[in-house]
Design an enzyme around this catalytic site. Structure first.
Site, short mmCIF file in Angstrom:
data_model
loop_
_atom_site.label_atom_id
_atom_site.label_comp_id
_atom_site.label_asym_id
_atom_site.label_seq_id
_atom_site.Cartn_x
_atom_site.Cartn_y
_atom_site.Cartn_z
N CYS A 91 0.80 -1.23 0.00
CA CYS A 91 0.00 0.00 0.00
C CYS A 91 0.82 1.28 0.00
O CYS A 91 0.31 2.34 -0.34
CB CYS A 91 -0.95 0.01 1.21
SG CYS A 91 -2.18 -1.30 1.17
N HIS A 359 -8.70 3.60 -2.71
CA HIS A 359 -7.28 3.32 -2.43
C HIS A 359 -6.68 2.52 -3.59
O HIS A 359 -6.61 1.30 -3.54
CB HIS A 359 -7.21 2.56 -1.11
CG HIS A 359 -5.86 2.10 -0.69
ND1 HIS A 359 -4.67 2.62 -1.17
CD2 HIS A 359 -5.50 1.12 0.21
CE1 HIS A 359 -3.65 2.00 -0.59
NE2 HIS A 359 -4.13 1.09 0.25
N CYS A 389 -0.09 2.54 6.51
CA CYS A 389 0.12 1.17 6.96
C CYS A 389 0.38 0.31 5.73
O CYS A 389 0.05 0.70 4.60
CB CYS A 389 -1.08 0.67 7.74
SG CYS A 389 -2.63 0.63 6.81
#
Length: 403
Positions: A91, A359, A389
């Site tokens: 991510c 996202h 994160c």
């Protein structure tokens, strides 16, 4: 050490990351080329000055495989002398691309880079590339692997966040994103995605739901309760790792978790010499970068220790940061960050985040950095911190300072 500066940042809109999403017709290659071309056009850039394109991309398979970064350079209007490399830190890939580029500049390995990332989650599904962390039983057992949704619920359980807490955070994210869009706060960095005829396909973030309220979220079932509780469920694995937890409180669902999305973002980074040669003024300097590994079962707590690390590296305290962007992978991730540092929500994710807008995995880190810079300028603030994160238990962070 040479200073690394941000000269520009752009992003595409975030489209719904499913087959009925507006950007489904646009490949990750085209999204990447659009972002690169915008950087070139906006800055009248001689791209022969660019040392490399460092491009975050999580699911590197199929049309997103085979060094998509180099393919994007060749598809774009960049000179063919520009190299390209694709990276994957899950991510945080887009932010890590920026950090790598900045540290290359600081170390003297080239005067200028373009960094960022892309993900077309509607065309290349998340997880379709496989991976040992979930598929290899020897590693999964050793690391007490659970899916990220279970990890988000572990955070909520361990740190005391109720269903109302996470839902209220999600409602606020939607309200902030809707207000930011209405007030044009994204306009400085947002570029429209167009088709081959120059017609606009999408010019706004597609998933914002301004009518979201506690009642509508309250009707949604927890997304990870079944895979957690149905034996042999992941809750049992989590409790083996955290025996102090009698049970996992499942509070997350589609409405308080990040949306699946398509999108790309690019950041132009260089030293002072590059800016002078290109006739560009820097907008900010990259003051510090950091990454860290964290416990992989709870997985998503990385923003806290990596922020502690980057503050120590830069000789700063939490009060020295004017604005924060903490990726909204799940509501509990951001609530834990605010709890750990006693950060007021007025300084954090002021324009909403991934819960409202989605996202796109490889792009999000670069997106939130650009959003942070735009907001620092809008509020006439000086210092900002972006952090995410990361799957498998990691965290990444960047501190920027306006110049």
């Amino acid at each position: 050490m040479t200073e690394a500066y941000i000269y520009d940042a752009v992003r595409t809109p975030r489209g719904k990351g499913k087959k009925d999403g507006t950007l489904h017709e646009v490949s990750a290659l085209r999204l990447s080329a659009e972002a690169l071309n915008a950087i070139k056009a906006r800055n009248d850039l001689d791209t022969r000055m660019i040392e490399d394109v460092i491009w975050g991309n999580v699911t590197q398979i199929g049309e997103q495989g085979a060094c998509l970064a180099r393919s994007a350079v060749l598809m774009s209007d960049f000179d063919e002398s520009v190299a390209g490399v694709s990276i994957n830190r899950f991510c945080a890939s887009g932010l890590e691309a920026v950090n790598l580029a900045a540290n290359q500049v600081r170390g003297g390995a080239g005067n200028a880079y373009v960094a960022g990332g892309v993900e077309s989650m509607s065309r290349v599904p998340m997880g379709s590339d496989g991976g040992a962390i979930a598929a290899d039983p020897s590693l999964a057992m050793k690391s007490y692997f659970v899916p990220q949704g279970i990890s988000s619920d572990i955070i909520a359980t361990r740190y005391g966040f109720s269903r109302d807490d996470v839902d209220a955070y999600a409602v606020e994210s939607q309200k902030r994103a809707a207000r930011a869009r209405e007030e044009g706060r994204f306009a400085k960095s947002l570029i429209a995605v167009k088709d081959i005829n120059g017609l606009t396909i999408l010019d706004h973030d597609e998933q914002i739901r301004p009518d979201t309220d506690m009642q509508s979220l309250g009707s949604l079932k927890p997304s990870f309760k079944d895979i957690g509780e149905v034996m042999p469920g992941f809750d049992a694995i989590a409790i083996m790792k955290y025996p102090e937890l009698e049970r996992i409180n499942h509070v997350h669902h589609a409405g308080n978790s990040s949306g699946i999305a398509d999108g790309a973002a690019a950041v132009l980074i260089g030293n002072r010499e590059f800016g002078e040669a290109a006739g560009l003024k820097p907008r900010a300097r990259i003051r510090a970068t950091a990454k860290i590994g964290t416990e992989p079962t709870i997985m998503l707590t990385g923003p806290v220790p990596v922020t502690e690390k980057i503050l120590k590296l830069s000789g700063m305290e939490i009060g020295d940061i004017d604005l924060f962007e903490v990726n909204e992978a799940f509501a509990s991730v951001v609530l834990r960050f605010m709890q750990a540092f006693d950060v007021d929500h007025d300084r954090l994710n002021v324009n909403g985040g991934a819960i409202a807008m989605g996202h796109p995995l490889g792009a999000t880190g670069a997106i939130i950095l650009g959003t942070l810079l735009d907001e620092l300028e809008r509020q006439d603030k000086q210092v900002g911190l972006a952090t995410l994160c990361i799957g498998s238990g990691m965290g990444a962070a960047t501190i920027i300072e306006r110049v």
